[in-house]
Enzyme design. Structure first.
Site, PDB file in Angstrom:
ATOM      1  N   ASP A  77     -94.976 -55.403  -9.971  1.00 48.45           N
ATOM      2  CA  ASP A  77     -95.785 -56.543 -10.398  1.00 48.45           C
ATOM      3  C   ASP A  77     -96.836 -56.025 -11.391  1.00 48.45           C
ATOM      4  OD1 ASP A  77     -98.157 -58.255 -10.360  1.00 48.45           O
ATOM      5  OD2 ASP A  77     -97.039 -59.450  -8.920  1.00 48.45           O
ATOM      6  N   THR A  79     -97.141 -61.635 -15.906  1.00 52.82           N
ATOM      7  CA  THR A  79     -98.228 -60.660 -16.047  1.00 52.82           C
ATOM      8  C   THR A  79     -97.788 -59.445 -16.856  1.00 52.82           C
ATOM      9  OG1 THR A  79     -97.585 -59.851 -13.868  1.00 52.82           O
ATOM     10  CG2 THR A  79     -99.496 -61.268 -13.974  1.00 52.82           C
ATOM     11  N   THR A  80     -96.500 -59.085 -16.764  1.00 53.41           N
ATOM     12  CA  THR A  80     -96.003 -57.946 -17.538  1.00 53.41           C
ATOM     13  C   THR A  80     -95.748 -58.366 -18.990  1.00 53.41           C
ATOM     14  OG1 THR A  80     -94.930 -57.146 -15.534  1.00 53.41           O
ATOM     15  CG2 THR A  80     -94.268 -56.118 -17.574  1.00 53.41           C
ATOM     16  N   ASP A 127     -96.063 -65.039  -6.379  1.00 48.67           N
ATOM     17  CA  ASP A 127     -95.521 -65.365  -7.704  1.00 48.67           C
ATOM     18  C   ASP A 127     -94.580 -66.573  -7.618  1.00 48.67           C
ATOM     19  OD1 ASP A 127     -96.919 -63.345  -8.741  1.00 48.67           O
ATOM     20  OD2 ASP A 127     -95.251 -62.028  -9.238  1.00 48.67           O
TER      21      ASP A 127
END
Length: 556
Positions: free
Chosen positions: A60, A93-94, A393
């Protein structure tokens, strides 16, 4: 009168101009490189050692960056991006870091050619507007009530996570929990507060398949008097309090002087009567369960258990709010103000069960719960922590869809379409902004390129083939299958992304890149560390000389 002047002492560190730009870009690229390999279904995991010596194994983006200890201010602001993205939409988020890193990377050559950062930022802002227009055009709307579509969507969004190997399990839990706590605000609006009304309870032991969404709440408490109070009640009447059921003790300045032995007994009797009165006010409403956030004295426990009432004390405020939402009770501040309508009758079962070494209270089988608990079981704490991150998520994705039921292609399809459209548009842009605009169009390809790299396929060949398919802007739904690395139609493969996540990713990444490019000066106002025992000035090194007698004053 002299104007105040900022005086920089020799010890102040100061960098400016293109040196700062290059430094910031390098730092941002370094952060992007760290988590580039965690994008997509074939992503690698990172093992992190935290300050306390514990380990975190995750892919994550936000969880990884949270644990990094960085000194460079630009790298810190990149980490902030990931956190913002996580709080706002809970996914991507990445992607947001990879995209922001790439935007800065392509800007580097323009900085070298002495382009002004404002020009680059203007071109980027224009590219962002056009990109959002493109995803608006290719987005398709879905029916939120269609469970199969929702399941496919949440699965494709968390297909990159560790728990994807357990099939539909996490996606199922997420959709069930999110649809349970949705509140209709009227006019087609729904509020889904997953942080406040969904509690994730991790209990090591058992199989991951034993995890479930409870139609109600559970919390880590046992009854006050285990031998005397019932641990299982069907259709309980529940009273919730946030006041103590014990004698009010005066503050530390209270002083009572007792002259005779009888006075002491009178004092005790008054205490007893006070507590008895409190309990009597509760018992008028014939409760089966009394739950309070504060203390509950032994005497109150005696009166309640005598009347066959089960009591639980010192429950967290957040848990109490969830219980109220689940069983329809109203939290009372004072026992004497209780009304019949405040009693919760919506729960089907109250039960205290022992799981592992600890007791948990369950208030379940509620008729119309607006709060719920997700009970996660699994072999170890580390695994459960990762499952919880994935579940959060998944719940965010489900919430986004409920709020804005639009989909865009996953697997890099959206980015490639945006890139192809922007490249075509760049031909009509006049002036110096044309080149940074083109570079921004190329930067969008970082996402599909990283996906291809993580799959282990030939990146150049795959990207060339994809560019060819997207060149005319017709095949918007063509992208990379993250598992095999093949070029395929995302609609057939059911690889989708939520519209709100994509839009937020583009906005956050480009705006952050513009902000970092605008920085042309880094001034450190921290003083140098002194040798132990050395007496030095305690002033900061950047001072404002505004005193006329100051010897450092520089006249106008």
């Amino acid at each position: 009168m002299h104007a105040p002047v900022v005086v920089l002492k020799d010890s102040t560190k100061r960098e400016s101009g293109s040196k700062v730009h290059h430094g910031n870009i390098r730092a941002a690229k370094a952060v992007a490189e760290v988590i580039r390999t965690t994008l997509g279904p074939r992503s690698m995991l990172k093992m992190l050692l935290d300050a306390a010596g514990g380990i975190v194994v995750t892919n994550d983006g936000n969880a990884i960056l949270r644990e990094l200890d960085l000194a460079h201010p630009a790298a810190k602001s990149m980490i902030e991006l990931s956190r913002t993205q996580d709080e706002e939409v809970g996914d991507g988020t990445t992607s947001v870091i990879v995209l922001a890193g790439e935007m800065l990377h392509v800007a580097e050559e323009f900085i070298d050619k002495s382009f002004h950062p404002t020009v680059i930022c203007r071109a980027y802002t224009k590219a962002l507007e056009d990109a959002l227009a493109v995803i608006d055009k290719i987005a398709m709307t879905i029916d939120v009530k269609d469970r199969a579509t929702m399941l496919g969507l949440v699965k494709s969004c968390i297909g990159t996570k560790f728990t994807s190997q357990f099939g539909d399990l996490i996606a199922d839990l997420a959709i069930e929990a999110t649809s349970m706590v949705g509140v209709d605000l009227g006019q087609g609006l729904r509020e889904v507060d997953i942080k406040k009304y969904i509690k994730v309870e991790k209990v090591p032991g058992g199989q991951l398949e034993d995890s479930q969404v409870l139609k109600g709440v559970m919390f880590n408490k046992d009854v006050v008097a285990p031998g005397k109070m019932r641990r299982k009640i069907v259709n309980p009447r529940i009273i919730l309090l946030d006041s103590p059921l014990e004698y009010k003790k005066g503050e530390n300045q209270t002083n009572a002087e007792i002259m005779k032995d009888e006075d002491w007994e009178v004092l005790l009797k008054m205490e007893e009567e006070y507590v008895q009165n409190l309990c009597a006010q509760l018992l008028i409403h014939k409760p089966d369960v009394v739950i309070t956030e504060k203390g509950l004295s032994d005497l109150a426990c005696h009166y309640l258990s005598k009347a066959g009432v089960t009591a639980i004390r010192r429950v967290r405020k957040t848990d109490n709010n969830r219980i109220a939402k689940a069983c329809g009770a109203v939290i009372a501040n004072r026992p004497e103000e209780l009304q019949e309508s405040d009693v919760g009758t919506g729960a089907g079962l109250f039960e205290v069960k022992k799981i592992g070494d600890e007791f948990f209270a369950f208030i379940v089988e509620c008729k119309d719960p607006k709060a719920c608990t997700v009970l996660l079981r699994g072999p170890s704490k580390d695994l459960l922590n990762e499952v919880e991150r994935n579940l959060q998520d998944a719940m965010c994705v489900a919430r986004n869809i409920i709020k804005n039921p639009k989909l865009v292609p996953g697997g890099g399809g959206t980015e490639l379409t945006v890139s192809a459209t922007l490249k075509q548009k760049s031909a009509s842009i006049e002036g110096i902004e044309k080149w940074p605009y083109e570079a921004a169009a190329l930067a969008f390809e970082a996402i599909p390129r990283t996906l291809a790299q993580n799959c282990g396929v030939n990146v150049i060949r795959t990207m060339t083939a994809l560019r060819g398919k997207h060149a005319n802007g017709e095949n918007a739904w063509t992208g990379i299958d993250g598992n095999t690395g093949e070029i395929s139609d995302m609609k057939d493969k059911k690889i989708w992304d939520s519209y709100s996540v994509k839009a937020q990713t583009f906005k956050t990444a480009i705006e952050a890149a513009c902000m970092l490019l605008r920085i042309d000066d880094i001034v450190s106002g921290m003083k140098k560390k002194q040798a132990p025992g050395a007496q030095g000035p305690s002033k900061p090194t950047v001072e404002q000389a505004d005193d006329a007698d100051n010897e450092q004053m520089i006249p106008e």
